[in-house]
Design an enzyme around this catalytic site. Structure first.
Site, PDB file in Angstrom:
ATOM      1  N   VAL A  24      -6.480  -0.704  -1.126  1.00 57.80           N
ATOM      2  CA  VAL A  24      -6.176  -0.832   0.306  1.00 57.80           C
ATOM      3  C   VAL A  24      -4.708  -1.187   0.525  1.00 57.80           C
ATOM      4  O   VAL A  24      -4.062  -0.659   1.430  1.00 57.80           O
ATOM      5  CB  VAL A  24      -7.117  -1.847   0.986  1.00 57.80           C
ATOM      6  CG1 VAL A  24      -6.770  -2.017   2.462  1.00 57.80           C
ATOM      7  CG2 VAL A  24      -8.570  -1.408   0.846  1.00 57.80           C
ATOM      8  N   CYS A  25      -4.150  -2.033  -0.319  1.00 59.68           N
ATOM      9  CA  CYS A  25      -2.742  -2.422  -0.168  1.00 59.68           C
ATOM     10  C   CYS A  25      -1.819  -1.241  -0.416  1.00 59.68           C
ATOM     11  O   CYS A  25      -0.826  -1.053   0.301  1.00 59.68           O
ATOM     12  CB  CYS A  25      -2.399  -3.575  -1.103  1.00 59.68           C
ATOM     13  SG  CYS A  25      -3.294  -5.093  -0.698  1.00 59.68           S
ATOM     14  N   THR A  26      -2.131  -0.426  -1.402  1.00 63.83           N
ATOM     15  CA  THR A  26      -1.327   0.767  -1.670  1.00 63.83           C
ATOM     16  C   THR A  26      -1.442   1.744  -0.509  1.00 63.83           C
ATOM     17  O   THR A  26      -0.441   2.325  -0.074  1.00 63.83           O
ATOM     18  CB  THR A  26      -1.759   1.428  -2.994  1.00 63.83           C
ATOM     19  OG1 THR A  26      -1.593   0.472  -4.047  1.00 63.83           O
ATOM     20  CG2 THR A  26      -0.941   2.670  -3.288  1.00 63.83           C
ATOM     21  N   ALA A  70       0.759   0.321   2.330  1.00 63.69           N
ATOM     22  CA  ALA A  70       2.188   0.478   2.045  1.00 63.69           C
ATOM     23  C   ALA A  70       2.608   1.938   2.180  1.00 63.69           C
ATOM     24  O   ALA A  70       3.669   2.240   2.751  1.00 63.69           O
ATOM     25  CB  ALA A  70       2.507  -0.048   0.644  1.00 63.69           C
TER      26      ALA A  70
END
Length: 151
Positions: free
Chosen positions: A46-48, A51
């Site tokens: 989810v963070c990738t 970003a």
């Protein structure tokens, strides 16, 4: 820990950046509207996704007069690799000691996972929008863009 709210002055913190430099948040908001997004950690799915969504909209943010800064507890060295692998054109700040999260009052999800919260800060240093959603990575970009365009 008090939570920063819309209409509050943004904490003037110093950001340790992935390139090894440091910059005061106030120096950024004097030049641009700042989109400051806190995320749990580099390289998670989810963070990738979040970003990369900010990366894909980066030029639109720049055209609207904004700059983007991502913040997680990862080290500057890990951020450097994350930025390189994903071709991230914006700044990443390391919050290894949690001081930045504490200054903004970013909550943890379920008391364990660092929260995913995006702040839009105007050129006077006032927080104009806050969006929090742990698993809605794309929504952070849409909400931030709407807030930037409204300024």
């Amino acid at each position: 820990m008090p939570s920063t709210q819309p209409g509050d002055p943004a904490p003037n913190v110093t950001l340790p950046l992935h390139d090894g430099t440091r910059i005061a948040l106030a120096d950024l908001w004097k030049e641009h509207v700042v989109v400051l997004f806190f995320y749990p950690r580099d390289d998670s799915v989810v963070c990738t996704k979040e970003a990369c969504a900010f990366r894909d909209s980066f030029e639109k943010f720049v055209e609207a007069g904004a700059t983007i800064v991502g913040v997680s507890g990862d080290s500057s060295e890990k951020h450097e690799g994350f930025a390189s692998r994903n071709r991230l054109p914006f700044l990443l700040a390391s919050d290894a000691d949690g001081a930045l999260r504490k200054a903004f009052g970013v909550p943890k999800t379920l008391g364990l996972i660092p929260g995913r919260v995006t702040y839009v800060i105007d050129r006077q240093g006032i927080v104009r929008n806050i969006f929090s959603a742990q698993f809605a990575a794309d929504a952070h970009v849409r909400e931030a863009m709407d807030a930037v365009r409204a300024l």
